[in-house]
Motif scaffolding. Structure first.
Motif, PDB file in Angstrom:
ATOM      1  N   ALA A  12      29.465  -3.759 -58.031  1.00  0.00           N
ATOM      2  CA  ALA A  12      29.021  -3.724 -59.430  1.00  0.00           C
ATOM      3  C   ALA A  12      27.846  -4.659 -59.679  1.00  0.00           C
ATOM      4  O   ALA A  12      27.832  -5.798 -59.201  1.00  0.00           O
ATOM      5  CB  ALA A  12      30.185  -4.119 -60.335  1.00  0.00           C
ATOM      6  N   ALA A  13      26.884  -4.156 -60.431  1.00  0.00           N
ATOM      7  CA  ALA A  13      25.724  -4.934 -60.894  1.00  0.00           C
ATOM      8  C   ALA A  13      24.838  -5.471 -59.773  1.00  0.00           C
ATOM      9  O   ALA A  13      24.152  -6.480 -59.935  1.00  0.00           O
ATOM     10  CB  ALA A  13      26.161  -6.062 -61.836  1.00  0.00           C
ATOM     11  N   ALA A  14      24.855  -4.779 -58.642  1.00  0.00           N
ATOM     12  CA  ALA A  14      23.954  -5.167 -57.540  1.00  0.00           C
ATOM     13  C   ALA A  14      22.547  -4.629 -57.803  1.00  0.00           C
ATOM     14  O   ALA A  14      21.611  -4.951 -57.064  1.00  0.00           O
ATOM     15  CB  ALA A  14      24.491  -4.641 -56.216  1.00  0.00           C
ATOM     16  N   GLY A  15      22.404  -3.776 -58.813  1.00  0.00           N
ATOM     17  CA  GLY A  15      21.095  -3.217 -59.148  1.00  0.00           C
ATOM     18  C   GLY A  15      20.922  -1.775 -58.694  1.00  0.00           C
ATOM     19  O   GLY A  15      19.805  -1.237 -58.721  1.00  0.00           O
ATOM     20  N   LYS A  16      22.008  -1.132 -58.321  1.00  0.00           N
ATOM     21  CA  LYS A  16      21.918   0.231 -57.772  1.00  0.00           C
ATOM     22  C   LYS A  16      21.249   1.215 -58.727  1.00  0.00           C
ATOM     23  O   LYS A  16      20.294   1.888 -58.366  1.00  0.00           O
ATOM     24  CB  LYS A  16      23.329   0.778 -57.425  1.00  0.00           C
ATOM     25  CG  LYS A  16      24.108  -0.057 -56.454  1.00  0.00           C
ATOM     26  CD  LYS A  16      25.463   0.533 -56.174  1.00  0.00           C
ATOM     27  CE  LYS A  16      26.392   0.608 -57.368  1.00  0.00           C
ATOM     28  NZ  LYS A  16      26.745  -0.706 -57.965  1.00  0.00           N
ATOM     29  N   SER A  17      21.797   1.303 -59.951  1.00  0.00           N
ATOM     30  CA  SER A  17      21.286   2.348 -60.840  1.00  0.00           C
ATOM     31  C   SER A  17      19.853   2.062 -61.278  1.00  0.00           C
ATOM     32  O   SER A  17      19.038   2.980 -61.380  1.00  0.00           O
ATOM     33  CB  SER A  17      22.208   2.549 -62.042  1.00  0.00           C
ATOM     34  OG  SER A  17      22.275   1.382 -62.793  1.00  0.00           O
ATOM     35  N   THR A  18      19.536   0.785 -61.468  1.00  0.00           N
ATOM     36  CA  THR A  18      18.165   0.441 -61.889  1.00  0.00           C
ATOM     37  C   THR A  18      17.155   0.881 -60.831  1.00  0.00           C
ATOM     38  O   THR A  18      16.168   1.556 -61.149  1.00  0.00           O
ATOM     39  CB  THR A  18      18.051  -1.095 -62.110  1.00  0.00           C
ATOM     40  OG1 THR A  18      19.077  -1.484 -63.016  1.00  0.00           O
ATOM     41  CG2 THR A  18      16.698  -1.487 -62.635  1.00  0.00           C
ATOM     42  N   VAL A  19      17.415   0.534 -59.583  1.00  0.00           N
ATOM     43  CA  VAL A  19      16.427   0.881 -58.554  1.00  0.00           C
ATOM     44  C   VAL A  19      16.492   2.378 -58.213  1.00  0.00           C
ATOM     45  O   VAL A  19      15.466   3.004 -57.960  1.00  0.00           O
ATOM     46  CB  VAL A  19      16.534   0.002 -57.279  1.00  0.00           C
ATOM     47  CG1 VAL A  19      16.311  -1.444 -57.601  1.00  0.00           C
ATOM     48  CG2 VAL A  19      17.824   0.183 -56.542  1.00  0.00           C
ATOM     49  N   ARG A 155      23.409 -11.111 -64.282  1.00  0.00           N
ATOM     50  CA  ARG A 155      22.588  -9.924 -64.603  1.00  0.00           C
ATOM     51  C   ARG A 155      23.255  -9.092 -65.703  1.00  0.00           C
ATOM     52  O   ARG A 155      22.598  -8.670 -66.646  1.00  0.00           O
ATOM     53  CB  ARG A 155      22.422  -9.057 -63.352  1.00  0.00           C
ATOM     54  CG  ARG A 155      21.472  -9.648 -62.333  1.00  0.00           C
ATOM     55  CD  ARG A 155      21.415  -8.759 -61.105  1.00  0.00           C
ATOM     56  NE  ARG A 155      20.592  -9.346 -60.061  1.00  0.00           N
ATOM     57  CZ  ARG A 155      20.437  -8.822 -58.855  1.00  0.00           C
ATOM     58  NH1 ARG A 155      21.042  -7.699 -58.545  1.00  0.00           N
ATOM     59  NH2 ARG A 155      19.661  -9.414 -57.961  1.00  0.00           N
ATOM     60  N   ARG A 156      24.560  -8.844 -65.554  1.00  0.00           N
ATOM     61  CA  ARG A 156      25.278  -8.051 -66.565  1.00  0.00           C
ATOM     62  C   ARG A 156      25.273  -8.764 -67.919  1.00  0.00           C
ATOM     63  O   ARG A 156      25.113  -8.136 -68.967  1.00  0.00           O
ATOM     64  CB  ARG A 156      26.736  -7.826 -66.138  1.00  0.00           C
ATOM     65  CG  ARG A 156      27.032  -6.541 -65.395  1.00  0.00           C
ATOM     66  CD  ARG A 156      26.947  -5.305 -66.277  1.00  0.00           C
ATOM     67  NE  ARG A 156      26.183  -4.263 -65.594  1.00  0.00           N
ATOM     68  CZ  ARG A 156      26.702  -3.451 -64.673  1.00  0.00           C
ATOM     69  NH1 ARG A 156      27.973  -3.496 -64.383  1.00  0.00           N
ATOM     70  NH2 ARG A 156      25.934  -2.558 -64.083  1.00  0.00           N
ATOM     71  N   HIS A 157      25.431 -10.096 -67.849  1.00  0.00           N
ATOM     72  CA  HIS A 157      25.449 -10.896 -69.073  1.00  0.00           C
ATOM     73  C   HIS A 157      24.115 -10.744 -69.805  1.00  0.00           C
ATOM     74  O   HIS A 157      24.070 -10.465 -71.004  1.00  0.00           O
ATOM     75  CB  HIS A 157      25.714 -12.351 -68.678  1.00  0.00           C
ATOM     76  CG  HIS A 157      25.909 -13.286 -69.818  1.00  0.00           C
ATOM     77  ND1 HIS A 157      26.862 -13.080 -70.797  1.00  0.00           N
ATOM     78  CD2 HIS A 157      25.272 -14.457 -70.156  1.00  0.00           C
ATOM     79  CE1 HIS A 157      26.803 -14.065 -71.676  1.00  0.00           C
ATOM     80  NE2 HIS A 157      25.842 -14.906 -71.316  1.00  0.00           N
TER      81      HIS A 157
HETATM   82  O1  CDP Z   1      24.089  -0.007 -60.941  1.00  0.00           O
HETATM   83  P1  CDP Z   1      24.569  -1.412 -60.711  1.00  0.00           P
HETATM   84  O2  CDP Z   1      25.858  -1.695 -61.374  1.00  0.00           O
HETATM   85  O3  CDP Z   1      24.602  -1.779 -59.250  1.00  0.00           O
HETATM   86  O4  CDP Z   1      23.518  -2.419 -61.328  1.00  0.00           O
HETATM   87  P2  CDP Z   1      22.414  -2.179 -62.457  1.00  0.00           P
HETATM   88  O5  CDP Z   1      23.086  -1.723 -63.694  1.00  0.00           O
HETATM   89  O6  CDP Z   1      21.298  -1.354 -61.924  1.00  0.00           O
HETATM   90  O7  CDP Z   1      21.826  -3.647 -62.624  1.00  0.00           O
HETATM   91  C1  CDP Z   1      22.469  -4.648 -63.388  1.00  0.00           C
HETATM   92  C2  CDP Z   1      21.431  -5.499 -64.076  1.00  0.00           C
HETATM   93  O8  CDP Z   1      20.756  -6.299 -63.116  1.00  0.00           O
HETATM   94  C3  CDP Z   1      20.353  -4.696 -64.813  1.00  0.00           C
HETATM   95  O9  CDP Z   1      20.162  -5.277 -66.072  1.00  0.00           O
HETATM   96  C4  CDP Z   1      19.116  -4.890 -63.958  1.00  0.00           C
HETATM   97  O10 CDP Z   1      17.942  -4.903 -64.716  1.00  0.00           O
HETATM   98  C5  CDP Z   1      19.356  -6.234 -63.322  1.00  0.00           C
HETATM   99  N1  CDP Z   1      18.721  -6.395 -61.982  1.00  0.00           N
HETATM  100  C6  CDP Z   1      18.034  -7.541 -61.694  1.00  0.00           C
HETATM  101  O11 CDP Z   1      17.944  -8.395 -62.555  1.00  0.00           O
HETATM  102  N2  CDP Z   1      17.455  -7.732 -60.464  1.00  0.00           N
HETATM  103  C7  CDP Z   1      17.571  -6.817 -59.502  1.00  0.00           C
HETATM  104  N3  CDP Z   1      17.006  -7.025 -58.306  1.00  0.00           N
HETATM  105  C8  CDP Z   1      18.275  -5.643 -59.785  1.00  0.00           C
HETATM  106  C9  CDP Z   1      18.853  -5.467 -61.046  1.00  0.00           C
END
Ligand code: CDP
Ligand code: CDP
Length: 223
Positions: A12-19, A155-157
């Motif tokens: 969770a929140a590793a940045g998967k969906s964003t990238v 990041r989630r916060h």
């Molecule tokens: O999809 P997943 O739960 O893996 O994560 P996400 O929703 O894409 O990313 C969680 C948050 O982390 C988002 O607000 C992104 O903008 C942020 N993020 C970041 O700060 N740095 C990264 N390298 C990737 C994501």
């Protein structure tokens, strides 16, 4: 240029969906958020007051449920039986129940079959927990994104505060660690790096840097 499949997994929140979204846009590929599908089913089960521990009740519910992922102008929209639930599926209530729903074998089989149909033409970027291991085992590019729990909770916060949602950093950290454990320790298709996936620790990487690294892997495969 041949269209490949790209699998992005991680906690969770590793940045998967964003990238994944950015890469799909760059390549004009379809983006599939498989977590949103499990969240949509969880939302419906909670609404229907179905016992989420009971697989036998969840299966008929899922079979009669339509989940559509629509690329919209303001980001992807999730339609559950025709109704937009993109916001509702991100509540703490759904987040805290989704790993229970997603642990069931038959639920996963049905979800994976649907996800494979979405991805059958290639030209897809799919993110989740078991994409490289089960959904798209032949994906040309597989990435496993990691980041420390502290960084992911932060990041989630930040994301919650930006959206004006209530947010408690300590609670988020607990929730993320608990979900990591449930997702990694479940019997069926646990969160796990595929043997041929490239692991990327994003703890101190920007979104842009992560996208660049994945795009390099993609370019090597589509040349
Ligand atoms: O999809 P997943 O739960 O893996 O994560 P996400 O929703 O894409 O990313 C969680 C948050 O982390 C988002 O607000 C992104 O903008 C942020 N993020 C970041 O700060 N740095 C990264 N390298 C990737 C994501
Ligand atoms: O965005 P975030 O990382 O918070 O989670 P998500 O990608 O929306 O996924 C929500 C939950 O769905 C995960 O914690 C898993 O329990 C489940 N999931 C799964 O089991 N398999 C997938 N391919 C995607 C999500």
């Amino acid at each position: 240029m041949n269209k490949i499949s790209i699998a992005i997994d991680g906690p969770a929140a590793a940045g998967k969906s964003t990238v994944a979204k950015i890469i799909a846009e760059k390549l004009h590929y379809i983006y599939i958020d498989t977590g949103a599908m499990y969240r949509a089913l969880t939302f419906k089960a909670l609404q229907s007051e179905i016992d989420i521990n009971d697989e036998e009740s969840l299966i008929p519910l899922l079979k009669e449920t339509e989940i559509v992922l629509n690329p919209g102008e303001s980001g992807q929209r999730i339609l559950l039986d025709g109704i937009d639930v993109s916001t509702e599926i991100r509540t703490a209530e759904v987040t805290n129940s989704v790993s229970t729903v997603s642990k069931h074998k038959q639920v996963r089989e049905e979800m994976v079959a649907r996800q494979q149909r979405f991805g059958q033409e290639g030209g897809v970027v799919m993110d989740g927990r078991d994409i490289g291991t089960h959904v798209l085992p032949d994906a040309e590019v597989k990435v496993f994104l990691l980041a420390s729990v502290d960084e992911r909770a932060a990041r989630r916060h930040a994301e919650n505060l930006e959206k004006g949602f209530p947010s408690d950093l300590a609670l988020l950290k607990e929730e993320i660690a608990k979900r990591d454990k449930l997702d990694s320790e479940r019997e069926v298709a646990p969160l796990k790096k595929a043997e041929d996936a490239v692991e990327l620790d994003t703890t101190s990487l920007s979104i842009h840097e992560v996208v660049d690294r994945i795009m390099k892997l993609v370019e090597e495969r589509i040349q």
